[in-house]
Design an enzyme around this catalytic site. Structure first.
Site, PDB file in Angstrom:
ATOM      1  N   ASP A 190       0.789  -1.229   0.000  1.00  0.00           N
ATOM      2  CA  ASP A 190       0.000   0.000   0.000  1.00  0.00           C
ATOM      3  C   ASP A 190       0.825   1.286   0.000  1.00  0.00           C
ATOM      4  O   ASP A 190       0.359   2.341   0.392  1.00  0.00           O
ATOM      5  CB  ASP A 190      -0.915  -0.006   1.234  1.00  0.00           C
ATOM      6  CG  ASP A 190      -0.132  -0.323   2.503  1.00  0.00           C
ATOM      7  OD1 ASP A 190       1.099  -0.106   2.507  1.00  0.00           O
ATOM      8  OD2 ASP A 190      -0.734  -0.791   3.481  1.00  0.00           O
ATOM      9  N   GLU A 198      -0.938  -8.949  -1.102  1.00  0.00           N
ATOM     10  CA  GLU A 198      -1.415  -8.371   0.167  1.00  0.00           C
ATOM     11  C   GLU A 198      -2.620  -7.459  -0.112  1.00  0.00           C
ATOM     12  O   GLU A 198      -2.665  -6.296   0.304  1.00  0.00           O
ATOM     13  CB  GLU A 198      -0.303  -7.608   0.904  1.00  0.00           C
ATOM     14  CG  GLU A 198      -0.555  -7.431   2.392  1.00  0.00           C
ATOM     15  CD  GLU A 198       0.559  -6.686   3.098  1.00  0.00           C
ATOM     16  OE1 GLU A 198       0.591  -5.446   3.073  1.00  0.00           O
ATOM     17  OE2 GLU A 198       1.416  -7.371   3.710  1.00  0.00           O
ATOM     18  N   GLU A 230      -1.842   5.084   3.179  1.00  0.00           N
ATOM     19  CA  GLU A 230      -1.884   3.684   2.744  1.00  0.00           C
ATOM     20  C   GLU A 230      -3.299   3.149   2.488  1.00  0.00           C
ATOM     21  O   GLU A 230      -3.516   2.374   1.562  1.00  0.00           O
ATOM     22  CB  GLU A 230      -1.169   2.786   3.764  1.00  0.00           C
ATOM     23  CG  GLU A 230       0.339   2.992   3.828  1.00  0.00           C
ATOM     24  CD  GLU A 230       0.770   4.160   4.709  1.00  0.00           C
ATOM     25  OE1 GLU A 230      -0.095   4.844   5.287  1.00  0.00           O
ATOM     26  OE2 GLU A 230       1.986   4.395   4.827  1.00  0.00           O
ATOM     27  N   HIS A 267       6.998   4.771  12.763  1.00  0.00           N
ATOM     28  CA  HIS A 267       7.297   5.605  11.587  1.00  0.00           C
ATOM     29  C   HIS A 267       6.072   6.131  10.859  1.00  0.00           C
ATOM     30  O   HIS A 267       6.207   6.904   9.925  1.00  0.00           O
ATOM     31  CB  HIS A 267       8.134   4.806  10.582  1.00  0.00           C
ATOM     32  CG  HIS A 267       7.349   3.749   9.869  1.00  0.00           C
ATOM     33  ND1 HIS A 267       7.071   2.533  10.415  1.00  0.00           N
ATOM     34  CD2 HIS A 267       6.735   3.751   8.658  1.00  0.00           C
ATOM     35  CE1 HIS A 267       6.349   1.815   9.572  1.00  0.00           C
ATOM     36  NE2 HIS A 267       6.122   2.531   8.495  1.00  0.00           N
ATOM     37  N   ARG A 295       3.163   7.989   9.103  1.00  0.00           N
ATOM     38  CA  ARG A 295       2.960   9.415   8.830  1.00  0.00           C
ATOM     39  C   ARG A 295       1.921  10.045   9.754  1.00  0.00           C
ATOM     40  O   ARG A 295       2.099  11.162  10.238  1.00  0.00           O
ATOM     41  CB  ARG A 295       2.483   9.583   7.386  1.00  0.00           C
ATOM     42  CG  ARG A 295       3.498  10.218   6.478  1.00  0.00           C
ATOM     43  CD  ARG A 295       3.144   9.995   5.028  1.00  0.00           C
ATOM     44  NE  ARG A 295       4.335   9.533   4.322  1.00  0.00           N
ATOM     45  CZ  ARG A 295       5.125  10.317   3.618  1.00  0.00           C
ATOM     46  NH1 ARG A 295       4.858  11.586   3.483  1.00  0.00           N
ATOM     47  NH2 ARG A 295       6.194   9.826   3.027  1.00  0.00           N
ATOM     48  N   HIS A 324      13.815   4.480  12.407  1.00  0.00           N
ATOM     49  CA  HIS A 324      13.580   4.763  10.986  1.00  0.00           C
ATOM     50  C   HIS A 324      14.411   5.974  10.559  1.00  0.00           C
ATOM     51  O   HIS A 324      14.668   6.876  11.371  1.00  0.00           O
ATOM     52  CB  HIS A 324      12.081   5.040  10.816  1.00  0.00           C
ATOM     53  CG  HIS A 324      11.586   5.047   9.398  1.00  0.00           C
ATOM     54  ND1 HIS A 324      11.828   6.089   8.539  1.00  0.00           N
ATOM     55  CD2 HIS A 324      10.865   4.153   8.697  1.00  0.00           C
ATOM     56  CE1 HIS A 324      11.262   5.835   7.363  1.00  0.00           C
ATOM     57  NE2 HIS A 324      10.672   4.654   7.430  1.00  0.00           N
TER      58      HIS A 324
HETATM   59  C1  UD1 Z   1       7.013   4.519   3.459  1.00  0.00           C
HETATM   60  C2  UD1 Z   1       5.581   4.149   3.073  1.00  0.00           C
HETATM   61  C3  UD1 Z   1       4.898   3.439   4.226  1.00  0.00           C
HETATM   62  C4  UD1 Z   1       5.728   2.280   4.735  1.00  0.00           C
HETATM   63  C5  UD1 Z   1       7.139   2.740   5.045  1.00  0.00           C
HETATM   64  C6  UD1 Z   1       7.995   1.563   5.413  1.00  0.00           C
HETATM   65  C7  UD1 Z   1       4.428   5.718   1.575  1.00  0.00           C
HETATM   66  C8  UD1 Z   1       3.628   6.952   1.478  1.00  0.00           C
HETATM   67  N1  UD1 Z   1       4.826   5.363   2.803  1.00  0.00           N
HETATM   68  O1  UD1 Z   1       6.928   5.468   4.519  1.00  0.00           O
HETATM   69  O2  UD1 Z   1       3.642   2.946   3.794  1.00  0.00           O
HETATM   70  O3  UD1 Z   1       5.140   1.787   5.914  1.00  0.00           O
HETATM   71  O4  UD1 Z   1       7.701   3.354   3.871  1.00  0.00           O
HETATM   72  O5  UD1 Z   1       9.139   1.954   6.127  1.00  0.00           O
HETATM   73  O6  UD1 Z   1       4.686   5.084   0.581  1.00  0.00           O
HETATM   74  N2  UD1 Z   1      14.518   7.834   4.469  1.00  0.00           N
HETATM   75  C9  UD1 Z   1      15.875   7.765   4.203  1.00  0.00           C
HETATM   76  N3  UD1 Z   1      16.359   6.611   3.636  1.00  0.00           N
HETATM   77  C10 UD1 Z   1      15.580   5.534   3.356  1.00  0.00           C
HETATM   78  C11 UD1 Z   1      14.204   5.619   3.635  1.00  0.00           C
HETATM   79  C12 UD1 Z   1      13.677   6.782   4.195  1.00  0.00           C
HETATM   80  O7  UD1 Z   1      16.614   8.691   4.462  1.00  0.00           O
HETATM   81  O8  UD1 Z   1      16.100   4.508   2.879  1.00  0.00           O
HETATM   82  C13 UD1 Z   1      13.953   9.087   5.090  1.00  0.00           C
HETATM   83  C14 UD1 Z   1      13.935  10.268   4.124  1.00  0.00           C
HETATM   84  O9  UD1 Z   1      14.184  11.428   4.849  1.00  0.00           O
HETATM   85  C15 UD1 Z   1      12.502  10.257   3.617  1.00  0.00           C
HETATM   86  C16 UD1 Z   1      11.761   9.815   4.855  1.00  0.00           C
HETATM   87  O10 UD1 Z   1      12.618   8.861   5.488  1.00  0.00           O
HETATM   88  O11 UD1 Z   1      12.095  11.515   3.140  1.00  0.00           O
HETATM   89  C17 UD1 Z   1      10.407   9.216   4.592  1.00  0.00           C
HETATM   90  O12 UD1 Z   1      10.482   8.187   3.590  1.00  0.00           O
HETATM   91  P1  UD1 Z   1       9.196   7.869   2.657  1.00  0.00           P
HETATM   92  O13 UD1 Z   1       9.470   6.737   1.749  1.00  0.00           O
HETATM   93  O14 UD1 Z   1       8.710   9.142   2.035  1.00  0.00           O
HETATM   94  O15 UD1 Z   1       8.082   7.456   3.710  1.00  0.00           O
HETATM   95  P2  UD1 Z   1       8.120   6.419   4.905  1.00  0.00           P
HETATM   96  O16 UD1 Z   1       7.661   7.155   6.109  1.00  0.00           O
HETATM   97  O17 UD1 Z   1       9.404   5.689   4.929  1.00  0.00           O
HETATM   98  N1  UDP Z   2      12.392  -4.320   9.674  1.00  0.00           N
HETATM   99  C1  UDP Z   2      13.763  -4.478   9.464  1.00  0.00           C
HETATM  100  N2  UDP Z   2      14.629  -3.685  10.174  1.00  0.00           N
HETATM  101  C2  UDP Z   2      14.197  -2.735  11.065  1.00  0.00           C
HETATM  102  C3  UDP Z   2      12.801  -2.570  11.241  1.00  0.00           C
HETATM  103  C4  UDP Z   2      11.919  -3.370  10.523  1.00  0.00           C
HETATM  104  O1  UDP Z   2      14.191  -5.340   8.690  1.00  0.00           O
HETATM  105  O2  UDP Z   2      15.035  -2.056  11.678  1.00  0.00           O
HETATM  106  C5  UDP Z   2      11.455  -5.165   8.886  1.00  0.00           C
HETATM  107  C6  UDP Z   2      10.408  -5.899   9.682  1.00  0.00           C
HETATM  108  O3  UDP Z   2      10.854  -7.191  10.040  1.00  0.00           O
HETATM  109  C7  UDP Z   2       9.218  -5.956   8.730  1.00  0.00           C
HETATM  110  C8  UDP Z   2       9.393  -4.720   7.862  1.00  0.00           C
HETATM  111  O4  UDP Z   2      10.738  -4.290   8.040  1.00  0.00           O
HETATM  112  O5  UDP Z   2       9.275  -7.084   7.874  1.00  0.00           O
HETATM  113  C9  UDP Z   2       8.449  -3.654   8.289  1.00  0.00           C
HETATM  114  O6  UDP Z   2       8.815  -2.454   7.712  1.00  0.00           O
HETATM  115  P1  UDP Z   2       8.248  -1.069   8.199  1.00  0.00           P
HETATM  116  O7  UDP Z   2       7.860  -1.152   9.640  1.00  0.00           O
HETATM  117  O8  UDP Z   2       9.233  -0.038   7.803  1.00  0.00           O
HETATM  118  O9  UDP Z   2       6.974  -0.855   7.249  1.00  0.00           O
HETATM  119  P2  UDP Z   2       5.431  -1.326   7.314  1.00  0.00           P
HETATM  120  O10 UDP Z   2       5.389  -2.801   7.456  1.00  0.00           O
HETATM  121  O11 UDP Z   2       4.800  -0.577   8.435  1.00  0.00           O
HETATM  122  O12 UDP Z   2       4.899  -0.855   6.003  1.00  0.00           O
END
Ligand code: UD1
Ligand code: UDP
Length: 369
Positions: free
Chosen positions: A95, A117, A131, A208, A210, A241
């Site tokens: 999602d 999923e 999501e 993490h 939003r 995160h």
């Molecule tokens: C995204 C997904 C969320 C999912 C999450 C998993 C959307 C809208 N959200 O949220 O559904 O649960 O990923 O973790 O698609 N960042 C880094 N490096 C990375 C990843 C993130 O620096 O490898 C930082 C950046 O500052 C970025 C911020 O995290 O701007 C947010 O990342 P983003 O992918 O926009 O949203 P998530 O909150 O990670």
């Molecule tokens: N996870 C990981 N390292 C971490 C935190 C989470 O490998 O430090 C894994 C966790 O086992 C799960 C997935 O990441 O499979 C969940 O990701 P996240 O919580 O970022 O996203 P969501 O599932 O909420 O979309």
């Protein structure tokens, strides 16, 4: 037959990895893997663990990216990949905004979409945000809905989807998990080896979402801090995160607290093995809610709504929201009341038997006929 997979974030990669592995075993299927790079470091960690080398990497990540940035940049990149590769089916998972853009790009080229999923719903379009909207929008243009559970199927049936387009397969996260957890696991990070998992009460915390950024997250962290501060036997491991908006609040609230151990996002292997050793999990993550029950770990779900009610119904998860007092009360109970704790600490696996990827690939193969 040609199957393309698009993913972009850590959880999508973890849950797509078993499908990529299974597809690669098939001689009569050509597999194309495209990553958007919505996440960068956190995606690359998973690609490495599962040894997946994408055919295309759109590398769209930029710090502080907005939902529009992710949508527009993914959509543009994916359009070109799909126009060149012309797959029979595009698989997307979950999602995120990558999922929405991937499905939309496929729809524009009338390429069939398989949604892994599928059917998860809270019923509140703003929670989780964005999501819940992403999964509903993707569902509308999906041809094959791969649901983890029957409850997910029921959600789709209620929305008028045809039963013949819906398949119950379990969640591929269980496939991934099956290969990672070892009782004698040794962490690379010595800090995690030095914790006394038997004598102390170690809590694994992740956050993490939003919709929790800002005050809700501050409530969560403050509740944890206030409840544990006079209990030296309780320690919190927080693989934090990379989002700076999460880090800012967490560092501020937990400043000076030795009981809280911040670690960088962990690779999948250490993360799941850590989960297997801790006393309790507190999280707003989707994937972690699926993994913890199968490892017999009680979870306090730090969200107002969850699309994963199976864990709550199996009494291994409690939906505690983001209210300071509710979180404190529930945490206190699980720390002090052994009976309440034991009732939740039981291994449950509502999300399948670890064969979801195999089932999905079998279904795809039979689509030919
Ligand atoms: C995204 C997904 C969320 C999912 C999450 C998993 C959307 C809208 N959200 O949220 O559904 O649960 O990923 O973790 O698609 N960042 C880094 N490096 C990375 C990843 C993130 O620096 O490898 C930082 C950046 O500052 C970025 C911020 O995290 O701007 C947010 O990342 P983003 O992918 O926009 O949203 P998530 O909150 O990670
Ligand atoms: N996870 C990981 N390292 C971490 C935190 C989470 O490998 O430090 C894994 C966790 O086992 C799960 C997935 O990441 O499979 C969940 O990701 P996240 O919580 O970022 O996203 P969501 O599932 O909420 O979309």
């Amino acid at each position: 037959m040609k199957i393309a997979l698009i993913f972009g974030t850590r959880p999508e990669a973890i849950k797509m990895a078993p499908i990529v592995k299974e597809l690669k075993k098939q001689e009569d299927i050509e597999t194309v893997v495209c990553v958007t790079g919505q996440h960068r470091e956190m995606l690359d960690q998973v690609l490495e663990v599962f040894d997946i080398k994408p055919d295309y990497d759109l590398d769209i990540f930029k710090p502080g990216q907005s939902l529009t940035d992710i949508t527009v940049n993914s959509l543009e990149g994916i359009e070109k990949v799909l126009a060149k590769e012309k797959p029979d089916v595009l698989l997307v998972q979950g999602d995120t905004t990558t999922v929405f853009s991937g499905a939309l790009a496929a729809f524009y080229q009338q390429i069939k979409i398989g949604h892994v999923e599928a059917g998860l719903r809270t019923g509140n379009i703003y929670s989780p945000y964005p999501e819940e909207a992403n999964r509903k929008m993707v569902g509308t243009i999906t041809n094959y809905h791969f649901c983890p559970t029957d409850a997910n199927r029921q959600n789709l049936l209620r929305e008028g989807y045809k039963d013949s387009d819906i398949y119950i397969t379990g969640n591929t996260v269980i496939d991934a998990l099956k290969y990672t957890v070892q009782e004698d696991y040794v962490f690379e990070d010595q800090v995690l080896n030095d914790l006394d998992y038997d004598r102390d009460k170690i809590i694994l915390l992740t956050s993490h979402r939003r919709e929790n950024l800002g005050q809700p997250m501050r409530n969560i962290f403050t509740a944890v801090k206030d409840e544990i501060k006079d209990r030296p036997e309780v320690k919190v491991v927080f693989p934090i995160h990379l989002n700076p908006k999460v880090r800012q609040v967490a560092y501020e609230v937990f400043e000076g607290m030795d009981q809280v151990i911040f670690v960088e996002p962990l690779d999948y292997l250490p993360f799941t093995n850590l989960m297997n050793k801790v006393y309790l999990v507190m999280t707003d993550s989707g994937g972690v809610q699926e993994e913890a029950p199968s490892l017999g770990k009680p979870i306090l779900v730090l969200r107002k709504e969850t699309e994963r009610m199976e864990g709550v119904e199996a009494n291994t998860a409690r939906l505690v929201g983001t209210d300071y007092q509710v979180i404190r009360d529930n945490l206190r109970e699980l720390l002090d009341d052994k009976e309440a704790y034991n009732k939740m600490a039981k291994s449950q696996n509502p999300y399948g038997d670890g064969t979801a990827a195999k089932q999905i690939v079998e279904i795809l193969k039979n689509l030919k006929n």
